[in-house]
Motif scaffolding. Structure first.
Motif, PDB file in Angstrom:
ATOM      1  N   ASP A   7       0.748  -0.752  -0.210  1.00 20.85           N
ATOM      2  CA  ASP A   7      -0.054  -0.070  -0.281  1.00 20.85           C
ATOM      3  C   ASP A   7       1.154   1.392   0.321  1.00 20.85           C
ATOM      4  O   ASP A   7       0.448   2.575  -0.699  1.00 20.85           O
ATOM      5  N   PHE A   8       2.208   1.317   0.664  1.00 25.90           N
ATOM      6  CA  PHE A   8       2.875   2.430   0.778  1.00 25.90           C
ATOM      7  C   PHE A   8       3.616   2.286  -0.654  1.00 25.90           C
ATOM      8  O   PHE A   8       3.453   3.300  -1.133  1.00 25.90           O
ATOM      9  N   TYR A   9       3.586   1.731  -1.400  1.00 25.61           N
ATOM     10  CA  TYR A   9       4.680   1.926  -3.026  1.00 25.61           C
ATOM     11  C   TYR A   9       3.364   2.648  -3.534  1.00 25.61           C
ATOM     12  O   TYR A   9       3.707   3.339  -4.298  1.00 25.61           O
ATOM     13  N   LYS A  10       2.507   1.907  -3.082  1.00 25.23           N
ATOM     14  CA  LYS A  10       1.198   2.978  -3.920  1.00 25.23           C
ATOM     15  C   LYS A  10       1.130   4.503  -4.189  1.00 25.23           C
ATOM     16  O   LYS A  10       0.349   4.900  -4.383  1.00 25.23           O
ATOM     17  N   LEU A  11       1.438   4.748  -2.981  1.00 25.69           N
ATOM     18  CA  LEU A  11       1.742   5.994  -2.219  1.00 25.69           C
ATOM     19  C   LEU A  11       2.086   7.359  -3.927  1.00 25.69           C
ATOM     20  O   LEU A  11       0.836   8.108  -3.928  1.00 25.69           O
ATOM     21  N   SER A  12       2.713   6.637  -4.303  1.00 27.49           N
ATOM     22  CA  SER A  12       3.416   8.593  -4.988  1.00 27.49           C
ATOM     23  C   SER A  12       2.579   7.925  -5.898  1.00 27.49           C
ATOM     24  O   SER A  12       2.320   9.554  -6.695  1.00 27.49           O
ATOM     25  N   ILE A  13       1.783   6.822  -6.761  1.00 24.95           N
ATOM     26  CA  ILE A  13       1.008   7.109  -7.581  1.00 24.95           C
ATOM     27  C   ILE A  13      -0.751   7.656  -7.294  1.00 24.95           C
ATOM     28  O   ILE A  13      -0.605   8.246  -8.340  1.00 24.95           O
ATOM     29  N   GLN A  14      -1.024   6.803  -6.480  1.00 25.40           N
ATOM     30  CA  GLN A  14      -2.767   7.015  -5.845  1.00 25.40           C
ATOM     31  C   GLN A  14      -2.606   8.555  -5.574  1.00 25.40           C
ATOM     32  O   GLN A  14      -3.784   8.950  -5.682  1.00 25.40           O
ATOM     33  N   HIS A  15      -1.718   8.698  -4.368  1.00 28.36           N
ATOM     34  CA  HIS A  15      -1.852   9.872  -3.942  1.00 28.36           C
ATOM     35  C   HIS A  15      -0.807  11.100  -3.860  1.00 28.36           C
ATOM     36  O   HIS A  15      -0.412  12.372  -2.862  1.00 28.36           O
ATOM     37  N   ASN A  16      -0.100  11.160  -5.071  1.00 27.35           N
ATOM     38  CA  ASN A  16       0.686  12.385  -5.189  1.00 27.35           C
ATOM     39  C   ASN A  16       1.782  12.452  -3.719  1.00 27.35           C
ATOM     40  O   ASN A  16       2.800  13.363  -3.976  1.00 27.35           O
ATOM     41  N   GLY A  17       2.294  11.094  -3.832  1.00 26.71           N
ATOM     42  CA  GLY A  17       3.288  11.194  -2.277  1.00 26.71           C
ATOM     43  C   GLY A  17       3.130  12.175  -0.967  1.00 26.71           C
ATOM     44  O   GLY A  17       3.673  11.761  -0.221  1.00 26.71           O
ATOM     45  N   SER A  18       2.171  12.085  -0.368  1.00 27.54           N
ATOM     46  CA  SER A  18       1.476  12.295   0.395  1.00 27.54           C
ATOM     47  C   SER A  18       1.235  11.626   1.174  1.00 27.54           C
ATOM     48  O   SER A  18       0.177  10.967   1.290  1.00 27.54           O
ATOM     49  N   LEU A  19       1.594  11.621   2.142  1.00 24.31           N
ATOM     50  CA  LEU A  19       1.186  10.478   3.238  1.00 24.31           C
ATOM     51  C   LEU A  19      -0.036  10.783   4.511  1.00 24.31           C
ATOM     52  O   LEU A  19      -0.420   9.815   4.520  1.00 24.31           O
TER      53      LEU A  19
ATOM     54  N   LEU B  11      -2.445  11.978   3.500  1.00 30.58           N
ATOM     55  CA  LEU B  11      -3.682  11.555   2.391  1.00 30.58           C
ATOM     56  C   LEU B  11      -3.698   9.777   2.091  1.00 30.58           C
ATOM     57  O   LEU B  11      -4.839   9.221   2.138  1.00 30.58           O
ATOM     58  N   TRP B  12      -2.509   9.077   1.989  1.00 32.05           N
ATOM     59  CA  TRP B  12      -2.615   7.982   1.791  1.00 32.05           C
ATOM     60  C   TRP B  12      -3.175   7.474   3.360  1.00 32.05           C
ATOM     61  O   TRP B  12      -3.709   6.748   3.151  1.00 32.05           O
ATOM     62  N   ALA B  13      -2.681   7.717   4.449  1.00 38.88           N
ATOM     63  CA  ALA B  13      -2.984   7.048   5.485  1.00 38.88           C
ATOM     64  C   ALA B  13      -4.446   7.567   6.134  1.00 38.88           C
ATOM     65  O   ALA B  13      -5.472   6.944   6.202  1.00 38.88           O
ATOM     66  N   LEU B  14      -4.782   8.605   6.017  1.00 37.32           N
ATOM     67  CA  LEU B  14      -6.369   9.159   6.099  1.00 37.32           C
ATOM     68  C   LEU B  14      -7.449   8.509   5.466  1.00 37.32           C
ATOM     69  O   LEU B  14      -8.504   8.209   5.245  1.00 37.32           O
ATOM     70  N   SER B  15      -7.016   8.603   3.910  1.00 38.30           N
ATOM     71  CA  SER B  15      -7.700   7.795   2.886  1.00 38.30           C
ATOM     72  C   SER B  15      -8.391   5.781   3.596  1.00 38.30           C
ATOM     73  O   SER B  15      -9.177   5.914   3.152  1.00 38.30           O
ATOM     74  N   LYS B  16      -7.214   5.467   3.839  1.00 34.65           N
ATOM     75  CA  LYS B  16      -7.260   4.065   4.021  1.00 34.65           C
ATOM     76  C   LYS B  16      -8.389   4.267   5.612  1.00 34.65           C
ATOM     77  O   LYS B  16      -9.241   3.451   5.736  1.00 34.65           O
ATOM     78  N   LEU B  17      -8.143   5.341   6.634  1.00 37.08           N
ATOM     79  CA  LEU B  17      -9.679   5.213   7.579  1.00 37.08           C
ATOM     80  C   LEU B  17     -10.715   5.937   7.164  1.00 37.08           C
ATOM     81  O   LEU B  17     -11.530   5.062   7.260  1.00 37.08           O
ATOM     82  N   VAL B  18     -10.841   6.470   6.643  1.00 37.28           N
ATOM     83  CA  VAL B  18     -11.978   7.838   5.373  1.00 37.28           C
ATOM     84  C   VAL B  18     -13.094   6.055   4.653  1.00 37.28           C
ATOM     85  O   VAL B  18     -13.814   6.313   4.684  1.00 37.28           O
ATOM     86  N   ARG B  19     -12.234   5.357   4.291  1.00 36.03           N
ATOM     87  CA  ARG B  19     -12.456   4.375   3.230  1.00 36.03           C
ATOM     88  C   ARG B  19     -13.168   2.864   4.519  1.00 36.03           C
ATOM     89  O   ARG B  19     -14.352   2.567   4.037  1.00 36.03           O
ATOM     90  N   GLN B  20     -12.266   2.803   5.784  1.00 36.47           N
ATOM     91  CA  GLN B  20     -13.222   1.998   6.384  1.00 36.47           C
ATOM     92  C   GLN B  20     -14.495   2.461   7.061  1.00 36.47           C
ATOM     93  O   GLN B  20     -14.833   1.946   7.417  1.00 36.47           O
ATOM     94  N   VAL B  21     -14.035   3.544   7.027  1.00 38.68           N
ATOM     95  CA  VAL B  21     -15.361   4.325   8.324  1.00 38.68           C
ATOM     96  C   VAL B  21     -16.712   4.570   6.949  1.00 38.68           C
ATOM     97  O   VAL B  21     -18.059   4.396   7.938  1.00 38.68           O
ATOM     98  N   THR B  22     -16.332   4.997   6.220  1.00 33.47           N
ATOM     99  CA  THR B  22     -17.515   5.629   5.583  1.00 33.47           C
ATOM    100  C   THR B  22     -18.160   5.100   4.313  1.00 33.47           C
ATOM    101  O   THR B  22     -18.860   5.682   3.241  1.00 33.47           O
ATOM    102  N   GLY B  23     -16.754   4.490   4.067  1.00 33.49           N
ATOM    103  CA  GLY B  23     -16.854   3.923   2.279  1.00 33.49           C
ATOM    104  C   GLY B  23     -16.391   5.322   1.079  1.00 33.49           C
ATOM    105  O   GLY B  23     -16.300   4.324  -0.121  1.00 33.49           O
ATOM    106  N   ILE B  24     -16.450   6.275   2.002  1.00 33.04           N
ATOM    107  CA  ILE B  24     -15.813   7.052   0.494  1.00 33.04           C
ATOM    108  C   ILE B  24     -14.616   7.435   0.144  1.00 33.04           C
ATOM    109  O   ILE B  24     -13.275   6.959   1.422  1.00 33.04           O
TER     110      ILE B  24
END
Length: 203
Positions: A24-36, A38-51
């Motif tokens: 997942d961390f390797y995909k960071l630079s591709i999916q979230h423009n290198g933002s730690l 955004l990457w970490a929050l996106s995982k929690l937001v997806r688990q909690v809200t599905g967004i």
């Protein structure tokens, strides 16, 4: 998943390894423009809200405190990094999370007390345990140690996981702070702005 309930308010939090060998961390630079964040929050937001969190959904105050825009504007995020881990938290009340390595040098409490002009933190055998509580509160308000150290009434030196009240002197508001289980070699704490202690869930 574990929980402690006092009211129906919820806080979600989790820890993610910051390893370049982690897929997942390797995909960071591709999916979230290198933002730690955004990457970490996106995982929690997806688990909690599905967004699916997008870069346009995340803003940042001058202090560095993150906030959501658009469909997630009702949620408050918080984030911290230490010892190869990223801690993230999410709630519909204002929150702060802090993660620190046990290797942080002792003696910092004397500097904090000097800045505060009083004994804000008592000497302790576990100074990092008090430090994470202090930082979690500072992250909640989006401030800094140098600017807001005199705004905090006191920091409890207890090391249990019970919610403890903290008074924010400028407004008289009551904040709550507690330790949470952390990755090996670390201490972590959550702070929340609520009239009573809060209900929290670990994912």
């Amino acid at each position: 998943m574990s929980c402690t309930s006092c009211t129906k308010i919820a806080i979600w939090y989790s820890f993610f390894p910051l390893s370049f060998h982690h897929e997942d961390f390797y995909k960071l630079s591709i999916q979230h423009n290198g933002s730690l964040a955004l990457w970490a929050l996106s995982k929690l937001v997806r688990q909690v809200t599905g967004i699916e969190l997008q870069e346009r959904d995340l803003g940042k105050l001058a202090s560095g405190k993150p906030y959501f825009i658009g469909s997630l504007a009702d949620f408050y995020p918080s984030i911290s990094y230490a010892n190869g881990w990223c801690a993230v938290a999410l709630s519909k009340i204002n929150i702060g999370i802090d993660l620190e390595s046990n290797s942080r040098l002792s003696g910092w409490e004397y500097k904090v007390n000097y800045l505060a002009g009083r004994t804000l933190i008592e000497k302790s055998n576990t100074p990092v345990a008090a430090w994470v509580k202090l930082e979690a509160i500072i992250k909640l308000v989006g401030g800094s140690i140098s600017s807001n150290i005199t705004d905090i009434e006191s920091i409890p030196t207890t090391t249990d996981s019970n919610w403890r009240p903290i008074h924010w002197l400028p407004t008289g508001d009551r904040f709550w702070v507690r330790h949470i289980s952390a990755p090996h070699g670390c201490w972590a704490a959550l702070a929340a702005h609520a009239p009573t202690a809060v209900f929290n869930i670990t994912i």
